[in-house]
Design a protein around this motif. Structure first.
Motif, PDB file in Angstrom:
ATOM      1  N   LEU A   1      -1.949  -6.275  17.908  1.00  0.00           N
ATOM      2  CA  LEU A   1      -0.661  -5.605  17.792  1.00  0.00           C
ATOM      3  C   LEU A   1      -0.378  -4.699  18.990  1.00  0.00           C
ATOM      4  O   LEU A   1       0.735  -4.747  19.545  1.00  0.00           O
ATOM      5  N   PRO A   2      -1.347  -3.895  19.462  1.00  0.00           N
ATOM      6  CA  PRO A   2      -1.079  -3.132  20.690  1.00  0.00           C
ATOM      7  C   PRO A   2      -0.788  -4.033  21.889  1.00  0.00           C
ATOM      8  O   PRO A   2       0.044  -3.692  22.736  1.00  0.00           O
ATOM      9  N   GLY A   3      -1.454  -5.186  21.961  1.00  0.00           N
ATOM     10  CA  GLY A   3      -1.194  -6.116  23.050  1.00  0.00           C
ATOM     11  C   GLY A   3       0.199  -6.708  22.974  1.00  0.00           C
ATOM     12  O   GLY A   3       0.878  -6.883  23.997  1.00  0.00           O
TER      13      GLY A   3
ATOM     14  N   ALA B   1       6.802  -4.235  26.082  1.00  0.00           N
ATOM     15  CA  ALA B   1       7.070  -3.161  27.045  1.00  0.00           C
ATOM     16  C   ALA B   1       7.125  -3.710  28.469  1.00  0.00           C
ATOM     17  O   ALA B   1       7.973  -3.292  29.275  1.00  0.00           O
ATOM     18  N   ASP B   2       6.244  -4.645  28.786  1.00  0.00           N
ATOM     19  CA  ASP B   2       6.255  -5.254  30.120  1.00  0.00           C
ATOM     20  C   ASP B   2       7.548  -6.029  30.361  1.00  0.00           C
ATOM     21  O   ASP B   2       8.057  -6.069  31.487  1.00  0.00           O
ATOM     22  N   LEU B   3       8.084  -6.650  29.307  1.00  0.00           N
ATOM     23  CA  LEU B   3       9.355  -7.355  29.438  1.00  0.00           C
ATOM     24  C   LEU B   3      10.492  -6.373  29.739  1.00  0.00           C
ATOM     25  O   LEU B   3      11.329  -6.636  30.617  1.00  0.00           O
ATOM     26  N   LEU B   4      10.525  -5.257  29.033  1.00  0.00           N
ATOM     27  CA  LEU B   4      11.536  -4.234  29.320  1.00  0.00           C
ATOM     28  C   LEU B   4      11.446  -3.775  30.770  1.00  0.00           C
ATOM     29  O   LEU B   4      12.467  -3.613  31.453  1.00  0.00           O
ATOM     30  N   LYS B   5      10.226  -3.587  31.232  1.00  0.00           N
ATOM     31  CA  LYS B   5      10.023  -3.146  32.620  1.00  0.00           C
ATOM     32  C   LYS B   5      10.440  -4.223  33.611  1.00  0.00           C
ATOM     33  O   LYS B   5      11.112  -3.947  34.609  1.00  0.00           O
ATOM     34  N   ALA B   6      10.061  -5.470  33.344  1.00  0.00           N
ATOM     35  CA  ALA B   6      10.378  -6.569  34.262  1.00  0.00           C
ATOM     36  C   ALA B   6      11.888  -6.766  34.384  1.00  0.00           C
ATOM     37  O   ALA B   6      12.395  -7.112  35.460  1.00  0.00           O
ATOM     38  N   LEU B   7      12.606  -6.535  33.290  1.00  0.00           N
ATOM     39  CA  LEU B   7      14.064  -6.677  33.307  1.00  0.00           C
ATOM     40  C   LEU B   7      14.758  -5.388  33.736  1.00  0.00           C
ATOM     41  O   LEU B   7      15.992  -5.352  33.815  1.00  0.00           O
ATOM     42  N   ASP B   8      13.968  -4.353  34.000  1.00  0.00           N
ATOM     43  CA  ASP B   8      14.489  -3.039  34.415  1.00  0.00           C
ATOM     44  C   ASP B   8      15.515  -2.517  33.412  1.00  0.00           C
ATOM     45  O   ASP B   8      16.585  -2.042  33.770  1.00  0.00           O
TER      46      ASP B   8
ATOM     47  N   GLY C   1       8.868  -6.111  13.571  1.00  0.00           N
ATOM     48  CA  GLY C   1       8.994  -4.715  13.183  1.00  0.00           C
ATOM     49  C   GLY C   1       7.697  -3.951  13.387  1.00  0.00           C
ATOM     50  O   GLY C   1       7.714  -2.782  13.787  1.00  0.00           O
ATOM     51  N   ALA C   2       6.569  -4.593  13.116  1.00  0.00           N
ATOM     52  CA  ALA C   2       5.280  -3.959  13.404  1.00  0.00           C
ATOM     53  C   ALA C   2       5.103  -3.781  14.905  1.00  0.00           C
ATOM     54  O   ALA C   2       4.618  -2.747  15.374  1.00  0.00           O
ATOM     55  N   VAL C   3       5.496  -4.806  15.669  1.00  0.00           N
ATOM     56  CA  VAL C   3       5.435  -4.698  17.130  1.00  0.00           C
ATOM     57  C   VAL C   3       6.303  -3.539  17.616  1.00  0.00           C
ATOM     58  O   VAL C   3       5.894  -2.749  18.473  1.00  0.00           O
ATOM     59  N   ALA C   4       7.499  -3.411  17.042  1.00  0.00           N
ATOM     60  CA  ALA C   4       8.406  -2.342  17.448  1.00  0.00           C
ATOM     61  C   ALA C   4       7.838  -0.967  17.112  1.00  0.00           C
ATOM     62  O   ALA C   4       8.012  -0.008  17.872  1.00  0.00           O
ATOM     63  N   GLN C   5       7.170  -0.856  15.966  1.00  0.00           N
ATOM     64  CA  GLN C   5       6.538   0.418  15.625  1.00  0.00           C
ATOM     65  C   GLN C   5       5.488   0.797  16.663  1.00  0.00           C
ATOM     66  O   GLN C   5       5.430   1.948  17.122  1.00  0.00           O
ATOM     67  N   ALA C   6       4.647  -0.174  17.038  1.00  0.00           N
ATOM     68  CA  ALA C   6       3.639   0.088  18.062  1.00  0.00           C
ATOM     69  C   ALA C   6       4.287   0.357  19.414  1.00  0.00           C
ATOM     70  O   ALA C   6       3.804   1.187  20.195  1.00  0.00           O
ATOM     71  N   LEU C   7       5.391  -0.313  19.686  1.00  0.00           N
ATOM     72  CA  LEU C   7       6.091  -0.152  20.959  1.00  0.00           C
ATOM     73  C   LEU C   7       6.620   1.269  21.122  1.00  0.00           C
ATOM     74  O   LEU C   7       6.407   1.905  22.163  1.00  0.00           O
ATOM     75  N   VAL C   8       7.315   1.795  20.112  1.00  0.00           N
ATOM     76  CA  VAL C   8       7.893   3.132  20.254  1.00  0.00           C
ATOM     77  C   VAL C   8       6.817   4.206  20.200  1.00  0.00           C
ATOM     78  O   VAL C   8       7.023   5.321  20.693  1.00  0.00           O
ATOM     79  N   GLY C   9       5.667   3.876  19.612  1.00  0.00           N
ATOM     80  CA  GLY C   9       4.570   4.829  19.598  1.00  0.00           C
ATOM     81  C   GLY C   9       3.810   4.884  20.909  1.00  0.00           C
ATOM     82  O   GLY C   9       3.409   5.962  21.362  1.00  0.00           O
ATOM     83  N   ARG C  10       3.628   3.736  21.539  1.00  0.00           N
ATOM     84  CA  ARG C  10       2.820   3.645  22.746  1.00  0.00           C
ATOM     85  C   ARG C  10       3.640   3.621  24.035  1.00  0.00           C
ATOM     86  O   ARG C  10       3.144   4.051  25.082  1.00  0.00           O
ATOM     87  N   HIS C  11       4.851   3.083  23.984  1.00  0.00           N
ATOM     88  CA  HIS C  11       5.652   2.903  25.196  1.00  0.00           C
ATOM     89  C   HIS C  11       7.111   3.290  24.921  1.00  0.00           C
ATOM     90  O   HIS C  11       8.017   2.441  25.018  1.00  0.00           O
ATOM     91  N   PRO C  12       7.378   4.533  24.595  1.00  0.00           N
ATOM     92  CA  PRO C  12       8.732   4.906  24.150  1.00  0.00           C
ATOM     93  C   PRO C  12       9.730   5.169  25.268  1.00  0.00           C
ATOM     94  O   PRO C  12      10.922   5.330  25.003  1.00  0.00           O
ATOM     95  N   GLY C  13       9.269   5.214  26.516  1.00  0.00           N
ATOM     96  CA  GLY C  13      10.089   5.749  27.601  1.00  0.00           C
ATOM     97  C   GLY C  13      11.431   5.075  27.795  1.00  0.00           C
ATOM     98  O   GLY C  13      12.416   5.730  28.121  1.00  0.00           O
ATOM     99  N   ARG C  14      11.510   3.770  27.616  1.00  0.00           N
ATOM    100  CA  ARG C  14      12.754   3.037  27.883  1.00  0.00           C
ATOM    101  C   ARG C  14      13.618   2.858  26.633  1.00  0.00           C
ATOM    102  O   ARG C  14      14.661   2.218  26.696  1.00  0.00           O
ATOM    103  N   ILE C  15      13.188   3.388  25.507  1.00  0.00           N
ATOM    104  CA  ILE C  15      13.838   3.107  24.238  1.00  0.00           C
ATOM    105  C   ILE C  15      14.660   4.316  23.787  1.00  0.00           C
ATOM    106  O   ILE C  15      14.165   5.440  23.736  1.00  0.00           O
ATOM    107  N   ALA C  16      15.934   4.074  23.450  1.00  0.00           N
ATOM    108  CA  ALA C  16      16.837   5.145  23.040  1.00  0.00           C
ATOM    109  C   ALA C  16      17.112   5.137  21.545  1.00  0.00           C
ATOM    110  O   ALA C  16      17.406   6.184  20.961  1.00  0.00           O
TER     111      ALA C  16
END
Length: 257
Positions: A48-50, A56-63, A76-91
């Protein structure tokens, strides 16, 4: 950006995106969760962290920046881990009926953890998933929609894992990495995501408990909870118009400046 679950791809959002695209830029990737066309490298991290890192890498690659994540099912589980670990690009965050807490995987799909230990069993499951009678079983896609999905959509979901050994390998490795410690960890980290969040749950969900949705909304500092009537887990499939209305109202209430 829309994050789908395991065993489906961006076609899940086909009734939703056209209704939202007039006022929003919509990204609907086919994420490598089992219905993708290009296999990953053999050593890719599919825990799940992977999976959150891949997103997150996709968000970065697409800027992409100031992104609203809309997620369903395992996404939804992926999104939970995403906002917990890589929240910077998410509003903003929209979670719909999804894996959380001890439901990872949910009960009807628990057998997949055993299946993933064997290449032969994985091939058998992948092969039989092309048949409509199998697709409508609770252990396959039977509980996620009120009615059968169109045949061409089901082919887009089930053909890749059946026909591509690399995709089948990815699917198998992802299931072997399933561990509820990751979903509990992801849920606990939601308390740090102090941005607008909406949790939409299917009123007739047979897979994910409604109380899980309420718990997720309580964990999110700005979380709101609502139900979508006459819908099973795949809300974008069963009730796309109600889904779009709920998302549009949420986006209008919390504009990005």
């Amino acid at each position: 950006m829309f994050v789908h679950g395991v065993g489906v791809n961006g076609d899940l959002w086909r009734w939703v995106v056209p209704r939202l695209a007039g006022g929003h830029r919509c990204i609907t990737p086919d994420l490598p969760w089992g219905s993708h066309s290009i296999p990953l490298k053999p050593d890719a991290d599919l825990s799940l962290p992977g999976m959150a890192r891949i997103t997150a890498d996709l968000l970065k690659a697409l800027d992409l920046d100031k992104v609203t994540i809309v997620a369903n099912d395992t996404g939804g589980a992926v999104a939970q881990a995403l906002v917990g670990r890589h929240p910077g690009r998410i509003a903003r965050l929209v979670l719909t009926s999804c894996d959380a807490f001890e439901k990872f995987p949910p009960t009807p799909q628990k057998y997949l953890e055993v299946m993933a230990r064997s290449r032969l069993l994985t091939w058998i499951v992948a092969y039989t998933a092309q048949f409509k009678s199998i697709q409508r079983l609770p252990t396959a896609y039977g509980f996620v929609t009120a009615r059968p999905m169109p045949a061409d959509i089901m082919r887009s979901y089930t053909d890749p894992v059946r026909m591509n050994s690399g995709v089948r390998r990815d699917f198998q490795r992802m299931l072997r990495a399933v561990d509820t410690k990751y979903t509990f960890e992801a849920a606990a980290q939601l308390t740090n995501f102090d941005k607008p969040a909406l949790v939409l749950w299917a009123e007739s969900d047979k897979i994910f408990p409604r109380e899980h949705g309420r718990r997720l909304a309580r964990l999110l500092p700005q979380g709101r909870f609502d139900l979508i009537p006459r819908s099973c887990t795949f809300i974008p499939e069963d009730q796309p118009e109600l889904f779009v209305t709920a998302v549009e109202d949420f986006l209008a209430a919390y504009p990005i400046t």
